[in-house]
Design a protein around this motif. Structure first.
Motif, PDB file in Angstrom:
ATOM      1  N   ILE A 163      17.791 -21.287  44.712  1.00 47.72           N
ATOM      2  CA  ILE A 163      18.828 -21.395  43.685  1.00 47.72           C
ATOM      3  C   ILE A 163      20.094 -20.652  44.103  1.00 47.72           C
ATOM      4  O   ILE A 163      21.198 -21.157  43.930  1.00 47.72           O
ATOM      5  CB  ILE A 163      18.256 -20.915  42.334  1.00 47.72           C
ATOM      6  N   GLN A 164      19.942 -19.468  44.689  1.00 50.65           N
ATOM      7  CA  GLN A 164      21.138 -18.712  45.107  1.00 50.65           C
ATOM      8  C   GLN A 164      21.530 -19.004  46.554  1.00 50.65           C
ATOM      9  O   GLN A 164      22.681 -18.882  46.940  1.00 50.65           O
ATOM     10  CB  GLN A 164      20.920 -17.202  44.898  1.00 50.65           C
ATOM     11  N   HIS A 207      13.745 -14.925  39.292  1.00 53.19           N
ATOM     12  CA  HIS A 207      13.591 -16.377  39.157  1.00 53.19           C
ATOM     13  C   HIS A 207      14.157 -16.888  37.837  1.00 53.19           C
ATOM     14  O   HIS A 207      14.000 -18.068  37.545  1.00 53.19           O
ATOM     15  CB  HIS A 207      12.119 -16.772  39.295  1.00 53.19           C
ATOM     16  N   SER A 252      19.181 -25.742  34.259  1.00 54.72           N
ATOM     17  CA  SER A 252      19.440 -24.385  34.763  1.00 54.72           C
ATOM     18  C   SER A 252      18.422 -24.046  35.843  1.00 54.72           C
ATOM     19  O   SER A 252      17.385 -24.731  35.979  1.00 54.72           O
ATOM     20  CB  SER A 252      19.290 -23.380  33.628  1.00 54.72           C
ATOM     21  N   GLY A 253      18.705 -22.963  36.547  1.00 57.90           N
ATOM     22  CA  GLY A 253      17.763 -22.505  37.558  1.00 57.90           C
ATOM     23  C   GLY A 253      16.407 -22.191  36.943  1.00 57.90           C
ATOM     24  O   GLY A 253      15.356 -22.622  37.438  1.00 57.90           O
TER      25      GLY A 253
HETATM   26  C1  LIG Z   1      16.988 -17.054  43.083  1.00 58.19           C
HETATM   27  C2  LIG Z   1      17.275 -17.388  41.656  1.00 58.19           C
HETATM   28  N1  LIG Z   1      16.356 -18.042  40.939  1.00 58.19           N
HETATM   29  C3  LIG Z   1      16.564 -18.372  39.648  1.00 58.19           C
HETATM   30  C4  LIG Z   1      17.726 -18.022  39.009  1.00 58.19           C
HETATM   31  C5  LIG Z   1      17.939 -18.419  37.566  1.00 58.19           C
HETATM   32  O1  LIG Z   1      18.932 -19.398  37.473  1.00 58.19           O
HETATM   33  P1  LIG Z   1      19.685 -19.639  36.067  1.00 58.19           P
HETATM   34  O2  LIG Z   1      20.478 -18.411  35.782  1.00 58.19           O
HETATM   35  O3  LIG Z   1      20.528 -20.859  36.325  1.00 58.19           O
HETATM   36  O4  LIG Z   1      18.616 -19.896  35.065  1.00 58.19           O
HETATM   37  C6  LIG Z   1      18.705 -17.312  39.714  1.00 58.19           C
HETATM   38  C7  LIG Z   1      19.962 -16.893  39.036  1.00 58.19           C
HETATM   39  O5  LIG Z   1      20.629 -15.974  39.430  1.00 58.19           O
HETATM   40  C8  LIG Z   1      18.475 -16.996  41.071  1.00 58.19           C
HETATM   41  O6  LIG Z   1      19.374 -16.315  41.786  1.00 58.19           O
END
Ligand SMILES: Cc1ncc(COP(=O)(O)O)c(C=O)c1O
Length: 424
Positions: free
Chosen positions: A241-242, A132, A103-104
């Protein structure tokens, strides 16, 4: 929905109470047979559209070979090829290595671990309006209290926050360069609060705020930050991530912002909807944790890696140029919106990653989250799924699949036009 409420925890929210039956391209079909245009893409994930045949066939082929061995037990080629692609596609000509996770948030956790291991330092600087993720370090780096952080304290130690160069809401906002210079001054103060430059392991920044409201950081600020971090041996981490995988019209947003971080984190759009995330960075930084120090049971799942390789090939073929074309069309349309509604305070973004910020009054810039909710509801009732964003819940963001056809885009924008002119 009654069954959902009975069996599923209250916490996970829904943009709309619509149960999905199937999805294809930019369209979702619900269990009642209604077709909706998906301008949310499962929070910016299905950049290549729902179920593209190339991705589905690679998933099918891999799932008939093997589903899982754990890369930590027996390695396989797909993981290595995804790492190789990311090392090639992320900005920076230096030798790079990649680590895969699920996951992010998990990628964020690992980026911080790697930076601390490399520098032997503890402090991390993050920014206002940042998002994050929801695991403890990621949550500690996330800015917004409600709904993400409320009731979950204590957070991780060693996290310090600095202002983000949010031009529209910068006090006394003038030219963009003033925002960058003033924001960088504030950053230097945050370095002081964190115990000085030689205590800081990493600075983590979204080059374009995602959940924070689609605010691009100015090039000048990123350049000042880059200079400071390289002079002081601080690992500079870009959270893409986005913004990654064509969301801004290039593979990564950093390319357009002339920004070369030491580590780039990606997830969401990487595998067409399967869970996969990555930490890619300078080889010497990535190799700091020793054997067995980073890893996990599922990270870099072989089916997700097969999907990711198909996503890379779709992006390389034609999707980036299409993404830029729809970005240009959207930008032109959005320029007409301030005339449709006196509540549009700001219209911004890069490529197709664009958003509007709604205010009660353009002079005071008082956020208007109620109108934001009304617009999203109005569009959903008429078949367009949209999401909000922003620290004040007053941003409507566009996250359609980048494969959206021009007529599909226009069909959705027409409904948004009418929401803006009819709702107050
Ligand atoms: C910039 C950013 N970082 C981290 C995340 C977290 O990712 P995840 O929901 O896959 O854990 C997101 C999720 O929206 C995000 O937009």
């Amino acid at each position: 929905m009654e069954e959902r409420l009975r069996h599923v925890a209250r916490g996970p929210f829904h943009v709309a109470p619509i149960f999905v039956e199937s999805a294809s391209g930019a369209w979702v079909t619900d269990v009642d047979g209604n077709r909706l245009l998906d301008f949310a893409s499962g929070i910016g994930v299905v950049n290549v559209g729902h179920c593209p045949p190339e991705v589905v066939s690679q998933i099918n082929a891999q799932s008939s070979r093997f589903l899982h061995t754990s890369f930590n037990v027996l390695p396989y080629e797909g993981y290595v090829r995804v790492a190789q692609k990311l090392n090639e596609k992320t900005p920076g000509k230096f030798p790079k290595k990649t680590f895969l996770a699920n996951s992010g948030a998990e990628a964020v956790e690992n980026a911080v671990k790697i930076a601390r291991s490399f520098t032997g330092r503890e402090s991390i600087i993050c920014f206002d309006h940042a998002f994050h993720g929801r695991t403890y370090m990621a949550l500690s780096l996330t800015a917004k209290e409600k709904p993400y952080k409320q009731g979950f304290a204590p957070y991780c130690e060693g996290v310090f926050r600095s202002p983000f160069p949010y031009a529209y809401r910068w006090p006394g906002a003038g030219a963009e360069s003033d925002v960058s210079v003033e924001c960088f001054e504030a950053f230097r103060k945050s370095v002081g609060n964190a115990g000085g430059a030689n205590k800081i392991a990493a600075v983590i920044i979204e080059p374009v705020l995602g959940e924070g409201g689609f605010v691009p950081a100015p090039k000048e600020f990123l350049s000042l930050l880059h200079g400071y971090c390289s002079e002081n041996g601080i690992v500079l981490i870009a959270d893409e991530i986005q913004t990654g995988f064509g969301r801004t019209g290039t593979f990564f947003a950093c390319e357009q912002l002339d920004f070369t971080p030491d580590i780039l984190i990606s997830a969401k759009g990487i595998a067409g909807g399967l869970p996969l995330s990555a930490v890619t960075g300078r080889a010497e930084i990535m190799d700091a944790p020793g054997e067995g120090a980073i890893g996990g049971t599922f990270g870099g799942n072989p089916v997700a890696c097969a999907a990711a390789l198909a996503v890379f090939s779709i992006l390389e073929k034609s999707l980036l140029s299409h993404s830029r074309e729809i970005g240009t069309a959207l930008e032109a349309r959005m320029k007409t919106w301030p005339e449709l509604s006196p509540h549009i305070g700001d219209v911004r973004g890069i490529g197709p990653m664009r958003a509007i910020e709604l205010v009660a009054d353009r002079k005071t810039k008082e956020p208007h989250p109620e109108l934001t909710k009304k617009i999203i509801h109005y569009c959903c009732e008429r078949g367009v799924i949209l999401m909000s964003a922003g620290s004040y819940g007053n941003v409507v963001r566009f996250l359609f699949p980048l494969t959206v056809k021009m007529d599909e885009l226009n069909e959705g924008l027409k409904i948004i036009d009418s929401s803006l002119s009819s709702l107050k």
